[in-house]
Each structure stands twice: as C-alpha cells, then as structure tokens.
Design a protein around this motif. Structure first.
Motif, PDB file in Angstrom:
ATOM      1  N   PHE A 181      -4.029   6.354 -10.212  1.00 48.97           N
ATOM      2  CA  PHE A 181      -5.063   5.922  -9.265  1.00 48.97           C
ATOM      3  C   PHE A 181      -5.994   4.910  -9.933  1.00 48.97           C
ATOM      4  N   ARG A 182      -6.453   5.262 -11.122  1.00 51.79           N
ATOM      5  CA  ARG A 182      -7.397   4.410 -11.843  1.00 51.79           C
ATOM      6  C   ARG A 182      -6.793   3.034 -12.137  1.00 51.79           C
ATOM      7  N   LEU A 183      -5.554   3.024 -12.621  1.00 48.61           N
ATOM      8  CA  LEU A 183      -4.872   1.763 -12.917  1.00 48.61           C
ATOM      9  C   LEU A 183      -4.694   0.915 -11.660  1.00 48.61           C
ATOM     10  N   MET A 184      -4.336   1.547 -10.570  1.00 46.11           N
ATOM     11  CA  MET A 184      -4.135   0.830  -9.302  1.00 46.11           C
ATOM     12  C   MET A 184      -5.422   0.111  -8.874  1.00 46.11           C
ATOM     13  N   PHE A 185      -6.542   0.834  -8.950  1.00 48.46           N
ATOM     14  CA  PHE A 185      -7.803   0.231  -8.523  1.00 48.46           C
ATOM     15  C   PHE A 185      -8.322  -0.791  -9.537  1.00 48.46           C
ATOM     16  N   ASP A 186      -8.157  -0.504 -10.826  1.00 51.97           N
ATOM     17  CA  ASP A 186      -8.622  -1.432 -11.857  1.00 51.97           C
ATOM     18  C   ASP A 186      -7.925  -2.784 -11.761  1.00 51.97           C
ATOM     19  N   SER A 187      -6.666  -2.777 -11.329  1.00 57.11           N
ATOM     20  CA  SER A 187      -5.893  -4.021 -11.288  1.00 57.11           C
ATOM     21  C   SER A 187      -5.588  -4.481  -9.857  1.00 57.11           C
ATOM     22  N   GLN A 188      -6.283  -3.911  -8.878  1.00 54.45           N
ATOM     23  CA  GLN A 188      -5.978  -4.216  -7.473  1.00 54.45           C
ATOM     24  C   GLN A 188      -6.030  -5.709  -7.168  1.00 54.45           C
ATOM     25  N   GLN A 189      -6.964  -6.416  -7.789  1.00 58.52           N
ATOM     26  CA  GLN A 189      -7.106  -7.849  -7.504  1.00 58.52           C
ATOM     27  C   GLN A 189      -5.884  -8.644  -7.961  1.00 58.52           C
ATOM     28  N   GLU A 190      -5.113  -8.079  -8.875  1.00 61.99           N
ATOM     29  CA  GLU A 190      -3.908  -8.763  -9.359  1.00 61.99           C
ATOM     30  C   GLU A 190      -2.714  -8.536  -8.439  1.00 61.99           C
ATOM     31  N   TRP A 191      -2.533  -7.305  -7.960  1.00 59.84           N
ATOM     32  CA  TRP A 191      -1.348  -7.014  -7.155  1.00 59.84           C
ATOM     33  C   TRP A 191      -1.620  -6.918  -5.658  1.00 59.84           C
ATOM     34  N   GLY A 192      -2.849  -6.633  -5.288  1.00 61.42           N
ATOM     35  CA  GLY A 192      -3.195  -6.482  -3.870  1.00 61.42           C
ATOM     36  C   GLY A 192      -3.119  -7.811  -3.124  1.00 61.42           C
ATOM     37  N   GLY A 193      -2.783  -7.744  -1.855  1.00 61.09           N
ATOM     38  CA  GLY A 193      -2.728  -8.945  -1.029  1.00 61.09           C
ATOM     39  C   GLY A 193      -1.457  -9.764  -1.213  1.00 61.09           C
ATOM     40  N   GLN A 194      -0.556  -9.297  -2.066  1.00 62.02           N
ATOM     41  CA  GLN A 194       0.705 -10.019  -2.289  1.00 62.02           C
ATOM     42  C   GLN A 194       1.688  -9.696  -1.164  1.00 62.02           C
ATOM     43  N   GLN A 195       2.481 -10.685  -0.795  1.00 61.59           N
ATOM     44  CA  GLN A 195       3.457 -10.481   0.272  1.00 61.59           C
ATOM     45  C   GLN A 195       4.860 -10.180  -0.262  1.00 61.59           C
ATOM     46  N   THR A 196       4.962 -10.049  -1.571  1.00 59.08           N
ATOM     47  CA  THR A 196       6.239  -9.659  -2.185  1.00 59.08           C
ATOM     48  C   THR A 196       6.060  -8.273  -2.806  1.00 59.08           C
ATOM     49  N   SER A 197       7.152  -7.571  -2.992  1.00 58.50           N
ATOM     50  CA  SER A 197       7.086  -6.224  -3.557  1.00 58.50           C
ATOM     51  C   SER A 197       6.489  -6.255  -4.965  1.00 58.50           C
ATOM     52  N   GLN A 198       5.591  -5.330  -5.214  1.00 57.62           N
ATOM     53  CA  GLN A 198       4.948  -5.208  -6.525  1.00 57.62           C
ATOM     54  C   GLN A 198       5.531  -4.042  -7.334  1.00 57.62           C
ATOM     55  N   ARG A 199       6.747  -3.672  -7.015  1.00 56.18           N
ATOM     56  CA  ARG A 199       7.397  -2.546  -7.688  1.00 56.18           C
ATOM     57  C   ARG A 199       7.429  -2.738  -9.207  1.00 56.18           C
ATOM     58  N   ALA A 200       7.749  -3.963  -9.661  1.00 56.21           N
ATOM     59  CA  ALA A 200       7.819  -4.219 -11.105  1.00 56.21           C
ATOM     60  C   ALA A 200       6.459  -4.000 -11.760  1.00 56.21           C
ATOM     61  N   VAL A 201       5.400  -4.383 -11.050  1.00 50.93           N
ATOM     62  CA  VAL A 201       4.037  -4.177 -11.568  1.00 50.93           C
ATOM     63  C   VAL A 201       3.760  -2.678 -11.711  1.00 50.93           C
ATOM     64  N   PHE A 202       4.116  -1.904 -10.671  1.00 50.42           N
ATOM     65  CA  PHE A 202       3.865  -0.459 -10.704  1.00 50.42           C
ATOM     66  C   PHE A 202       4.694   0.221 -11.792  1.00 50.42           C
ATOM     67  N   ALA A 247       0.810  -1.217   0.000  1.00 49.44           N
ATOM     68  CA  ALA A 247       0.000   0.000   0.000  1.00 49.44           C
ATOM     69  C   ALA A 247       0.849   1.276   0.000  1.00 49.44           C
ATOM     70  N   GLU A 248       1.907   1.266   0.807  1.00 49.88           N
ATOM     71  CA  GLU A 248       2.756   2.464   0.885  1.00 49.88           C
ATOM     72  C   GLU A 248       3.477   2.711  -0.435  1.00 49.88           C
ATOM     73  N   LEU A 249       4.034   1.647  -1.020  1.00 45.43           N
ATOM     74  CA  LEU A 249       4.731   1.792  -2.307  1.00 45.43           C
ATOM     75  C   LEU A 249       3.752   2.212  -3.404  1.00 45.43           C
ATOM     76  N   ALA A 250       2.533   1.687  -3.357  1.00 48.11           N
ATOM     77  CA  ALA A 250       1.516   2.069  -4.344  1.00 48.11           C
ATOM     78  C   ALA A 250       1.212   3.563  -4.233  1.00 48.11           C
ATOM     79  N   ALA A 251       1.123   4.069  -2.997  1.00 43.77           N
ATOM     80  CA  ALA A 251       0.870   5.504  -2.783  1.00 43.77           C
ATOM     81  C   ALA A 251       2.024   6.336  -3.338  1.00 43.77           C
ATOM     82  N   VAL A 252       3.253   5.895  -3.089  1.00 44.63           N
ATOM     83  CA  VAL A 252       4.422   6.603  -3.620  1.00 44.63           C
ATOM     84  C   VAL A 252       4.398   6.570  -5.144  1.00 44.63           C
ATOM     85  N   ALA A 253       3.993   5.433  -5.726  1.00 45.79           N
ATOM     86  CA  ALA A 253       3.915   5.307  -7.188  1.00 45.79           C
ATOM     87  C   ALA A 253       2.907   6.297  -7.770  1.00 45.79           C
TER      88      ALA A 253
END
Length: 198
Positions: free
Chosen positions: A107-128, A87-93
């Motif tokens: 913002f729109r992209l983050m929410f549209d794809s939240q089910q893909e990257w949200g809830g992951q326990q590894t960094s999603q930096r590459a996704v962002f 969540a913090e890295l997503a906010a910085v992104a």
C-alpha cells in the motif's frame, strides 16, 4: 391416563420448550456480531490506489492508525474506479503482497510512487512486479497471485459491497457503520472518531 397426569405432562413439555428456547437464544446472542461496548471504533475505508485524493488522505490515516493503536480498527477495502486503467491490477497486487505478509508495505509503495504509475493507459504490471522485488517477495509466487482469479474476485466483491453501501467515489470512510461526510483530513477523521468514542 388421568386428566391431571395429562395436564402435568403438558406443563412439563411447555417448560422444556421454554428452557430450550432460552438456551438457544442465549447461545445465538454470544455468536452475534461483536458489540462496541468497550468503546472500540471501526473505520472502514474504500479506496482506489490510482486516486490522488486517496493518496492525499493516506498519511493522515497512517498517523491515526499509529496514534490509536488497537483502540480503533482500520479496515481498508478496494474500490477500483473503472476509468483508472491500473487501479484494479494495483489492488490485486496489494492482495498478492498480502499473501506474503507485505500488504501494508505494498500500500505504502503504491501511494509513494502513484505519480509515476498512475494515470498511465498501459499496464503497469512490470512496475508492480518491481515493487514486489523491492519488498523482497517471492517473485514467482507474486506473479502467480497476480493471475489468480480468486484475488481479482475479492477486489471486485469489495467494490460491489462498497457500491451497495453507497460509495460513489474515493476515498469513502465509514465510522462504526456511518458514512463520513467531511473532508478526509487527519483532523476531520480524528474529530469523527472522537465523537463516536465519547
């Protein structure tokens, strides 16, 4: 100096102080926080980009923004919940994208794809970073911004500010400074906005 002359000088001095004070306070009033005398409403939302409830509220908020236009100011602030790994890295992104004029799009992209990257326990930096590429951002500048301590501090400062204002979960809305307590649906928020506008 005669008694009358002294008295005249004292009176002149008092009048001068009163007039100066009047101008000083008048000037301060014009630089004070803007009042909503024109019926303008400000909606502040504290959100967490990894929060499913925030994603659920997002379409309704976007609809309200479109309907009200510049009659209502919508101010989105970050409140990343520590248990949400990304969540913090997503906010910085989002803020990094904002530096290139694409905050709302991110913002729109983050929410549209939240089910893909949200809830992951590894960094999603590459996704962002992939999102930044989709938006046509300067990749090197985006990557540099992700590591900018100032952006992280801005996000954390908003979370601290929210905590002081009484935010305990997300999404939390304030309408003209008053905490919204209903369900954050389109209808619920619209009714609260209209109540303030009336």
């Amino acid at each position: 100096m005669s008694k009358n002359a002294r008295l005249s000088l004292i009176i002149v001095a008092v009048v001068a102080v009163v007039v100066a004070g009047f101008f000083l306070f008048s000037r301060n009033d014009t630089t004070a926080a803007p009042q909503s005398a024109d019926g303008k409403v400000t909606v502040v939302e504290y959100l967490d980009l990894e929060c499913p409830s925030c994603r659920a509220a997002f379409p309704g908020v976007e609809r309200l923004k479109t309907e009200y236009g510049d009659r209502v100011t919508f101010d989105v602030r970050h409140f990343p919940i520590p248990s949400h790994r990304n969540a913090e890295l997503a906010a910085v992104a989002v803020e990094a994208a904002g530096a290139q004029g694409k905050r709302d799009d991110m913002f729109r992209l983050m929410f549209d794809s939240q089910q893909e990257w949200g809830g992951q326990q590894t960094s999603q930096r590459a996704v962002f970073s992939g999102f930044a590429q989709q938006l046509g951002l300067d990749g090197a500048a985006f990557e540099k911004a992700l590591d900018d301590p100032a952006l992280k501090e801005r996000v954390l400062a908003q979370r601290t500010e929210g905590g002081k204002a009484g935010v305990t979960g997300t999404p939390t809305f304030f309408i003209n400074g008053t905490k919204f307590t209903g369900a954050p649906t389109y209808d619920g928020l619209k009714a609260a906005i209209e109540k303030v506008r009336s």
